[in-house]
Motif scaffolding. Sequence first.
Motif, mmCIF file in Angstrom:
data_model
loop_
_atom_site.group_PDB
_atom_site.id
_atom_site.type_symbol
_atom_site.label_atom_id
_atom_site.label_comp_id
_atom_site.label_asym_id
_atom_site.label_seq_id
_atom_site.Cartn_x
_atom_site.Cartn_y
_atom_site.Cartn_z
ATOM 1 N N LEU A 37 0.832 -1.210 0.000
ATOM 2 C CA LEU A 37 0.000 0.000 0.000
ATOM 3 C C LEU A 37 0.863 1.254 0.000
ATOM 4 O O LEU A 37 0.532 2.252 -0.664
ATOM 5 C CB LEU A 37 -0.930 -0.002 1.211
ATOM 6 N N ARG A 38 1.971 1.243 0.724
ATOM 7 C CA ARG A 38 2.860 2.403 0.713
ATOM 8 C C ARG A 38 3.462 2.618 -0.675
ATOM 9 O O ARG A 38 3.627 3.758 -1.130
ATOM 10 C CB ARG A 38 3.974 2.219 1.749
ATOM 11 N N GLU A 39 3.778 1.513 -1.349
ATOM 12 C CA GLU A 39 4.291 1.644 -2.710
ATOM 13 C C GLU A 39 3.245 2.249 -3.636
ATOM 14 O O GLU A 39 3.554 3.110 -4.470
ATOM 15 C CB GLU A 39 4.715 0.269 -3.233
ATOM 16 N N LEU A 40 1.977 1.824 -3.464
ATOM 17 C CA LEU A 40 0.912 2.360 -4.308
ATOM 18 C C LEU A 40 0.695 3.853 -4.055
ATOM 19 O O LEU A 40 0.320 4.596 -4.965
ATOM 20 C CB LEU A 40 -0.391 1.602 -4.056
ATOM 21 N N ALA A 41 0.915 4.305 -2.791
ATOM 22 C CA ALA A 41 0.717 5.715 -2.459
ATOM 23 C C ALA A 41 1.850 6.590 -2.971
ATOM 24 O O ALA A 41 1.698 7.818 -3.031
ATOM 25 C CB ALA A 41 0.571 5.885 -0.952
ATOM 26 N N GLY A 42 2.987 6.012 -3.351
ATOM 27 C CA GLY A 42 4.092 6.786 -3.896
ATOM 28 C C GLY A 42 4.759 7.647 -2.823
ATOM 29 O O GLY A 42 4.927 7.214 -1.676
ATOM 30 N N PRO A 43 5.116 8.889 -3.144
ATOM 31 C CA PRO A 43 5.801 9.759 -2.174
ATOM 32 C C PRO A 43 4.981 10.020 -0.913
ATOM 33 O O PRO A 43 5.537 10.335 0.136
ATOM 34 C CB PRO A 43 6.025 11.057 -2.958
ATOM 35 N N ALA A 44 3.646 9.911 -1.048
ATOM 36 C CA ALA A 44 2.792 10.155 0.119
ATOM 37 C C ALA A 44 2.622 8.913 0.982
ATOM 38 O O ALA A 44 1.824 8.921 1.925
ATOM 39 C CB ALA A 44 1.424 10.655 -0.331
ATOM 40 N N GLY A 45 3.362 7.846 0.697
ATOM 41 C CA GLY A 45 3.221 6.623 1.491
ATOM 42 C C GLY A 45 3.559 6.831 2.954
ATOM 43 O O GLY A 45 3.011 6.153 3.827
ATOM 44 N N ALA A 46 4.458 7.790 3.231
ATOM 45 C CA ALA A 46 4.816 8.065 4.629
ATOM 46 C C ALA A 46 3.667 8.669 5.407
ATOM 47 O O ALA A 46 3.700 8.685 6.643
ATOM 48 C CB ALA A 46 6.023 8.992 4.680
ATOM 49 N N LEU A 47 2.630 9.179 4.701
ATOM 50 C CA LEU A 47 1.488 9.790 5.376
ATOM 51 C C LEU A 47 0.484 8.756 5.872
ATOM 52 O O LEU A 47 -0.412 9.094 6.636
ATOM 53 C CB LEU A 47 0.777 10.762 4.432
ATOM 54 N N LEU A 48 0.618 7.521 5.407
ATOM 55 C CA LEU A 48 -0.346 6.490 5.795
ATOM 56 C C LEU A 48 -0.010 5.940 7.169
ATOM 57 O O LEU A 48 1.156 5.648 7.472
ATOM 58 C CB LEU A 48 -0.354 5.354 4.774
ATOM 59 N N GLU A 49 -1.014 5.784 7.996
ATOM 60 C CA GLU A 49 -0.874 5.158 9.315
ATOM 61 C C GLU A 49 -1.590 3.819 9.289
ATOM 62 O O GLU A 49 -2.761 3.740 8.902
ATOM 63 C CB GLU A 49 -1.483 6.043 10.406
ATOM 64 N N PHE A 50 -0.882 2.758 9.705
ATOM 65 C CA PHE A 50 -1.448 1.414 9.730
ATOM 66 C C PHE A 50 -1.571 0.957 11.178
ATOM 67 O O PHE A 50 -0.710 1.251 12.016
ATOM 68 C CB PHE A 50 -0.554 0.435 8.965
ATOM 69 N N ALA A 51 -2.616 0.217 11.446
ATOM 70 C CA ALA A 51 -2.793 -0.364 12.781
ATOM 71 C C ALA A 51 -3.691 -1.577 12.658
ATOM 72 O O ALA A 51 -4.707 -1.555 11.937
ATOM 73 C CB ALA A 51 -3.395 0.647 13.748
ATOM 74 N N SER A 52 -3.317 -2.634 13.345
ATOM 75 C CA SER A 52 -4.180 -3.811 13.412
ATOM 76 C C SER A 52 -5.218 -3.598 14.501
ATOM 77 O O SER A 52 -5.115 -2.683 15.326
ATOM 78 C CB SER A 52 -3.350 -5.057 13.711
ATOM 79 N N ALA A 53 -6.230 -4.467 14.508
ATOM 80 C CA ALA A 53 -7.255 -4.366 15.545
ATOM 81 C C ALA A 53 -6.633 -4.556 16.930
ATOM 82 O O ALA A 53 -7.007 -3.870 17.895
ATOM 83 C CB ALA A 53 -8.352 -5.401 15.296
ATOM 84 N N ALA A 54 -5.649 -5.476 17.018
ATOM 85 C CA ALA A 54 -4.997 -5.711 18.308
ATOM 86 C C ALA A 54 -4.217 -4.481 18.760
ATOM 87 O O ALA A 54 -4.218 -4.116 19.944
ATOM 88 C CB ALA A 54 -4.076 -6.919 18.217
ATOM 89 N N GLU A 55 -3.544 -3.798 17.803
ATOM 90 C CA GLU A 55 -2.783 -2.604 18.158
ATOM 91 C C GLU A 55 -3.710 -1.472 18.596
ATOM 92 O O GLU A 55 -3.416 -0.761 19.560
ATOM 93 C CB GLU A 55 -1.940 -2.161 16.958
ATOM 94 N N LEU A 56 -4.815 -1.293 17.883
ATOM 95 C CA LEU A 56 -5.761 -0.257 18.277
ATOM 96 C C LEU A 56 -6.355 -0.555 19.646
ATOM 97 O O LEU A 56 -6.574 0.350 20.455
ATOM 98 C CB LEU A 56 -6.870 -0.143 17.229
ATOM 99 N N ARG A 57 -6.622 -1.821 19.884
ATOM 100 C CA ARG A 57 -7.178 -2.219 21.186
ATOM 101 C C ARG A 57 -6.178 -1.918 22.302
ATOM 102 O O ARG A 57 -6.533 -1.343 23.336
ATOM 103 C CB ARG A 57 -7.513 -3.706 21.135
ATOM 104 N N ALA A 58 -4.909 -2.314 22.079
ATOM 105 C CA ALA A 58 -3.882 -2.079 23.095
ATOM 106 C C ALA A 58 -3.657 -0.587 23.306
ATOM 107 O O ALA A 58 -3.489 -0.127 24.443
ATOM 108 C CB ALA A 58 -2.577 -2.758 22.675
ATOM 109 N N ASN A 59 -3.659 0.192 22.235
ATOM 110 C CA ASN A 59 -3.466 1.636 22.367
ATOM 111 C C ASN A 59 -4.629 2.282 23.111
ATOM 112 O O ASN A 59 -4.434 3.185 23.934
ATOM 113 C CB ASN A 59 -3.319 2.255 20.985
ATOM 114 N N SER A 60 -5.853 1.815 22.839
ATOM 115 C CA SER A 60 -7.026 2.337 23.540
ATOM 116 C C SER A 60 -6.933 2.058 25.030
ATOM 117 O O SER A 60 -7.247 2.921 25.860
ATOM 118 C CB SER A 60 -8.303 1.731 22.959
#
Length: 842
Positions: free
Chosen positions: A678-701
């Motif tokens: 997905l970062r490759e598809l976004a090109g230069p703006a790939g660094a703007l994408l934030e990814f999180a799994s359900a487990a990571e979002l749960r732990a962060n919450s």
Amino acid sequence: MFALLRTFSWQDLRHHPWRSLCAVGAVMLGVALALAVHLINASALSEFSAAVRAVNGQPDLELRATRGAFDESLFARVATHPQVGIASPVLELATNAITAQGRRVPLRVVGLDALSATPMAPALAPVPARDADRLALFAPATLFLNAAAREQLGEGPVRLQAGLQLREAKVAGTVGAGGAPLAVMDIAAAQELFGRLGELSRIDVQLRPGTDRAAWLKDFALPAGVVAAEPGDATQRVSNLSRAYRVNLMVLALVALFTGAFLVFSVLALSVARRAQQFALLGVLGLDARQRQRLVLLESAALGAVGAVAGVALGTALAALALRLLGGDLGGGYFEGVAPRLQWSPAAAVGYGLLGVVAAMAGGWFPAHDAQRLPLAQSLKGLRAGTSARRWPWLGPVLLVAAGAMALLPPVFDLPLAAYLSVGLLLVGGVASLPPLVGAAYDVLAPRLAHRVLPLLAIERARRVRETAAVAVSGVVAALSLAVALTVMVASFRDSMLHWLDVVLPADLYVRTAIGSSAGDTAFLDEGLVAAAARLPGVERVATQRARSLLPDPRRPAVALLARPLGDAARELPLVGSPAPVPSGRVPVFVSEAMVDLHGARLGAGLPLLDAALGLPRTDDGNSRFVVAGVWRDYVRQSGAVMLRQADYQRLTGDRRVNDLQLWLAPGADASAVQARLRELAGPAGALLEFASAAELRANSLRIFDRSFAVTYWLQAVAIGIGLFGVAASFSAQVLARRKEFGLLAHLGLTRRQILAVVAGEGAAWTLVGAAAGVALGLVVSVVLVHVVNPQSFHWTMDLLVPWLRLLALALAVVAAGTLTAWLAGRAAAGRDAVLAVKEDW
């Protein structure tokens, strides 16, 4: 006489310093915590308000968009109106700035006309750098940064996010506005850079002298999608949003002070009982009843004054330390980006100091009343009369009934003031009901221990002096009940949030680029990227969500509008109750519980504020085109959220942008490989994408949740510690005063170990009843906190969960501490001096 009374009180404090220090410490901690929370919140809110005033200036009116922006053609009407002196167009944007090192910084961009904005908002006036062109403030893609932005972005060129594209901009100078990172640029340049041609966020209006604002607004007739706001509404919105959190923190901070009042009551009640003969002698020598009462009240005031002075100093130090290490946030997240300095308030210091003295005197009122009503002849002979608890047996039940009635009252000014009073009445009523509870418990135990000498001695003494036992454990009952109530409330909230997360996080992987709903119109995902993500290997299906910020009422915080695909709402949303049927031709929407409390949304009724916020006309019959089909729990957006089906939103608004992407992965798919693709598809703006799994979002919450309640945990520990110190002080005082009794038991043949066993048994018996009462009372208080205080404060509900094992461990720890304290105190009183003390009566 005055010197005699002063010596009388001073000698008691000198001979029993630990009891006095416990009471002083309790008042000190209560004052310190309350003052610290007040100073932190007041400093943060003041700093935030100053930053808002600098950015918004001081116009007479602000014409604001309800849904992000409105057509700039309105500006011509406003600027040419004969009663308008100055009109300043403004375009506000929330986006991300990417530094030369690739670091992302949330940035607020304000596009304005420098010539018209400067008279109303001088802090936003651009100041070109020495080497900048004098016309730089009108140049395209040119920024002027405030101090916070300069610190994080530097002076070099920066890249600004617009959708998933990065736009180059140069820094040409500074602005004087404080607060979070901010950039000012020419409004035409901002419209061009972010693709917002023809759009404005607000118009600042300064009317001609003598113009009535209300009459002007009525005559002007604002178009749909635009509301009029007062200059201070922005500050008021944040103040209203954070007020419940601030008030609840303050109430929790006052827990220590409340417990301290019980501790002062316990200390002085036992002191008055121990000095009954001395008070009686003073009465015979001419000290009348009112003077005896005044003497005890002065003692309590002295304890409170010492604790208050120390508490003000400690509270100031705690506030300064917290602001330096934690900022003004305290875990609530309301003042992010604000780094306030301590703003010490003499009025607040004096006020909380006086509150500490009043709390101490309130704790000393009943002992003072006992000293006033003391029968002189009986007391001189060493005979005890009934205490206040026996004279007012109805007080406890009456207070408990009153507490139940207060819990049923609605909030006042959107705050659960009656519920707070209900909690206080429950605690006072529960403690006042202790003597009959102690008596009933020991009446049951005594016959069963009639053939065992040592347990019988312990139980019978506690049974015969039930009022003294109740006084001794009152502090621990108050502290334990509050600790139990807070434990149940936090456990209930955490468990409810876990179940909520299970419903709202159904996908395997989440992708976003916006900072929040406020940046939803600037930082969004490209439709092409979404379509490409659905075709990636390892991706079964995708779903998207549009998040926007609406301002239907300028006096209240913004409402989040969420649009996403919805199938079975009862399964895909954490609904409260059953969904309502929606008439044909109407659009179903699902509102959070805060919308019900704050904006009057009702299940099965229309939602006209959404029509107005989106600028949509109503139906032909004058009704709202939207109908509330269900109410759902939302533990993220305290100010309210509205959710509707994405197809309905796109059909009504034509807006096809999305802010969040949800991906369901095929079994065995590598999530990291999908992210990299997905970062490759976004090109230069790939660094703007934030990814999180359900487990990571749960732990962060959960991490955010625990951080938000960190202060609560500390206050629980403080309350329990104060209560245990009170028990220690009470037991020490009573055991040391019973040396003659222990000497008599030794003469009757009891060994020192047996005497210590009796004392430890008394401690166990007293704290066992106190722990049982504290747990029971705490459970009742927790019901009020969970089902009344929490919904009225934060506008969401939760399911009650009682962590029985944790409460049992807490109660057993209190019983063990009380037993150990009594045993240690008994060791000091059951020695050779106790045997010799019997001679004093010969």
